[in-house]
Motif scaffolding. Sequence first.
Motif, PDB file in Angstrom:
ATOM      1  N   ASP A  78       5.212  -6.212  -6.902  1.00  0.00           N
ATOM      2  CA  ASP A  78       3.899  -5.830  -7.415  1.00  0.00           C
ATOM      3  C   ASP A  78       3.665  -4.324  -7.454  1.00  0.00           C
ATOM      4  OD1 ASP A  78       3.838  -5.431  -4.709  1.00  0.00           O
ATOM      5  OD2 ASP A  78       1.849  -6.321  -4.411  1.00  0.00           O
ATOM      6  N   ILE A  79       4.729  -3.547  -7.224  1.00  0.00           N
ATOM      7  CA  ILE A  79       4.566  -2.089  -7.282  1.00  0.00           C
ATOM      8  C   ILE A  79       4.864  -1.618  -8.701  1.00  0.00           C
ATOM      9  CG2 ILE A  79       5.613   0.094  -6.509  1.00  0.00           C
ATOM     10  CD1 ILE A  79       5.994  -1.146  -3.786  1.00  0.00           C
ATOM     11  N   SER A  80       4.116  -0.636  -9.170  1.00  0.00           N
ATOM     12  CA  SER A  80       4.488   0.011 -10.436  1.00  0.00           C
ATOM     13  C   SER A  80       4.443   1.515 -10.217  1.00  0.00           C
ATOM     14  CB  SER A  80       3.547  -0.413 -11.563  1.00  0.00           C
ATOM     15  OG  SER A  80       2.444   0.465 -11.666  1.00  0.00           O
ATOM     16  N   ALA A  81       4.933   2.262 -11.182  1.00  0.00           N
ATOM     17  CA  ALA A  81       4.932   3.725 -11.054  1.00  0.00           C
ATOM     18  C   ALA A  81       3.518   4.249 -10.820  1.00  0.00           C
ATOM     19  CB  ALA A  81       5.538   4.358 -12.311  1.00  0.00           C
ATOM     20  N   ASN A  82       2.525   3.525 -11.314  1.00  0.00           N
ATOM     21  CA  ASN A  82       1.140   3.979 -11.147  1.00  0.00           C
ATOM     22  C   ASN A  82       0.710   4.039  -9.689  1.00  0.00           C
ATOM     23  OD1 ASN A  82       1.008   4.132 -13.845  1.00  0.00           O
ATOM     24  ND2 ASN A  82      -0.434   2.469 -14.158  1.00  0.00           N
ATOM     25  N   ASP A  83       1.444   3.356  -8.813  1.00  0.00           N
ATOM     26  CA  ASP A  83       1.065   3.403  -7.402  1.00  0.00           C
ATOM     27  C   ASP A  83       1.168   4.812  -6.823  1.00  0.00           C
ATOM     28  OD1 ASP A  83       0.349   0.602  -6.325  1.00  0.00           O
ATOM     29  OD2 ASP A  83       2.060   0.254  -7.636  1.00  0.00           O
ATOM     30  N   VAL A  84       1.904   5.704  -7.484  1.00  0.00           N
ATOM     31  CA  VAL A  84       1.934   7.092  -6.992  1.00  0.00           C
ATOM     32  C   VAL A  84       0.552   7.731  -7.101  1.00  0.00           C
ATOM     33  CG1 VAL A  84       4.353   7.456  -7.661  1.00  0.00           C
ATOM     34  CG2 VAL A  84       2.544   8.240  -9.180  1.00  0.00           C
ATOM     35  N   LEU A  85      -0.313   7.115  -7.884  1.00  0.00           N
ATOM     36  CA  LEU A  85      -1.649   7.700  -8.049  1.00  0.00           C
ATOM     37  C   LEU A  85      -2.611   7.281  -6.938  1.00  0.00           C
ATOM     38  CD1 LEU A  85      -1.893   7.257 -11.921  1.00  0.00           C
ATOM     39  CD2 LEU A  85      -1.452   9.374 -10.671  1.00  0.00           C
ATOM     40  N   ARG A  86      -2.197   6.320  -6.124  1.00  0.00           N
ATOM     41  CA  ARG A  86      -3.111   5.849  -5.059  1.00  0.00           C
ATOM     42  C   ARG A  86      -3.525   6.966  -4.096  1.00  0.00           C
ATOM     43  NH1 ARG A  86      -3.788   0.178  -4.280  1.00  0.00           N
ATOM     44  NH2 ARG A  86      -2.431  -1.004  -5.656  1.00  0.00           N
ATOM     45  N   PRO A  87      -2.568   7.669  -3.469  1.00  0.00           N
ATOM     46  CA  PRO A  87      -3.014   8.668  -2.485  1.00  0.00           C
ATOM     47  C   PRO A  87      -3.752   9.862  -3.089  1.00  0.00           C
ATOM     48  CG  PRO A  87      -0.631   8.745  -2.755  1.00  0.00           C
ATOM     49  CD  PRO A  87      -1.109   7.544  -3.513  1.00  0.00           C
TER      50      PRO A  87
END
Length: 623
Positions: A137-146
């Motif tokens: 369920d991870i995508s590259a967009n998860d880098v935007l979380r923090p």
Amino acid sequence: MARLTVAQAIVAWLPNQYVERDGRRERFFGGVFGIFGHGIVAGIGEALETAQHEVRYYQARNEQAMVHTAAAFAKQSRRLRTFACTTSIGPGATNLATGAANATVNRLPVLLLPGDRFATRRVKPVLQQLERPEAGDISANDVLRPVSRYFDRIERPEMLTDALGQAMRVLTSPADTGAVTLALPQDVQAEAWDWPDELFGQRIWVVPRQRPDAGSLAAAADLIAGAERPMLVVGGGVVYSEAETVLDRFVRRFGIPFTETQAGKGALAWDHPLNMGAIGSTGGSAGNAVAHDADVVIAVGTRLSDFPTMSWSAWQHPGVRFVAVNVAELDAVKAAALPLVGDARATLDELTAALEARAYAGAPASRREELERLRSSWQDEVSRVLHLSADSHVSQPEVIRLVNEGLGEDGIVVCAAGGLPGDMHKLWRPATPGSYHMEYGNSTMGYEIAGGLGVAMAEPDRRIHVMVGDGSYLMLANELVTARQEGIGLTVILLDNHGYRCIRNLSGACGADNPFNDFRARDAASGTFTGEVLPIDFAANAASLGATVFRAESPGELETALRAAREVTDRPAVIVVETNPEPGVPSYDSWWDVPVAEVSESAAVRAAREQYELDLRKERTFV
Ligand SMILES: Cc1ncc(C[n+]2csc(CCOP(=O)(O)OP(=O)(O)O)c2C)c(N)n1
Ligand SMILES: [Mg+2]
């Protein structure tokens, strides 16, 4: 009920969001910036194309840059307006990360709408999809979380209405604002749904003026009334809250001197009788002297980062106490401050009343005279430094003076990184409110031109002057093309000193003499850098991007070019000026904690370490 795709619903919702403060209402989104790809073109792209007359689309050259444009627009609009930024999946989305961090660090609202991989995972991996062996369920967009203050992924149409509400809550919250990311899986964007009509009605988000706790306010008033040498630090929160008039009344009424952070600079006039100028690592002699002996510090709307606090060495009075006025609890409790969690304007108003109720008369005449001596000798020093000229070419202080003088009543200066912010913090004299736009929370190289564009869009009747170093220009100058496309006239002053000069200076202060920061040719045989300056034709580069270009070799030529650039009103004008790094601007009893190598073969590094350990003793912790 309206049957629209998820993307169409977002685009129909955007122009109906309004913010209101003190009875003034503004449409929150100025439009949508975007660069399309397969992850977004048939979703948000299709919706924007259909709704062109309701929502204006702006093309950008780089996703990071468009977030800077949005953040600068928001900063200049005191956070009451912003843009949405939309991207494709993969690299388009991850390119947002630096822009998002910049917005979040500076507490500026921006809405990010990156495309995402299929929610159904029917086809997998799609082009540019990041696959991880340990999680599905991870995508590259998860880098935007923090780097986001709020993050959600719209995996089903039913999720959208709540997510949009949460997004606006955060974007319009003075305490929580920053980047908000709604990741949009590409299949969901195209899916149709029956939406309640109310989703597309006008929605007004009231930006509150939070008031501090009454008991804490009384305690703060007692502390200030009992102080012998109180001072105030003006941060960006003063500007965002439009607290300038109330602040002016407060400091004049009680004779309390104030100093300015980068974001607070220009809130009150540079020649205000109580303005001690810049404080901290890039502070001046008056600001740092007042801080050194202060016994009560009223910090208003500041994050109290290492720069204004001089890495927490600015205040040396053994019993110094802090009163922190801030909408964010995070900031209000720093340095064991007495926290006044509230809006700057509302809180200063209440603090004035509380001090008056205590019949607090403010500073005695002797202190006011002492402050005036400090202030006027600092201003004499600023005038001296502004006239320091170089043996050849133009000095950086001279450029600052000439741009400042040429700015006029309608001008705004924009800057972010390199050696300029430190010099400008000390030397710049803002002629009018809102005319000093410095991004120094994240000090992101590349913010300057993209940010200048956002400022120009927020203030179309004012002339924007962007100050940018050669290093920053090389990192991200392509929004010159966007300015040309939008027919926006702004002046860019490019200071060419052949390298990352401020980092070279910093490395020198840490004992190193490394050659890594100059733009020099590498000798093919030895592999070392030579003394030969790399031939970079900045003028040709800017011209190729659609700017009108001027070259200035002397102060007189710079003055002429600044005047001529103002006449260019339908496209960017770039003035390339080669600067001489000598003479530089002195530092005034200031320090910045940059750890020096504890062991080294270099005697210079060992000496720098010895000095560093002495300096470290000034650093204080408040508990
Ligand atoms: C994106 C980014 N990368 C690296 C840095 C670290 N950094 C701060 S200033 C600077 C050099 C800037 O060079 P230039 O724009 O030419 O300004 P000068 O130092 O010459 O005044 C660097 C590398 C940064 N602030 N931002
Ligand atoms: Mg440079």
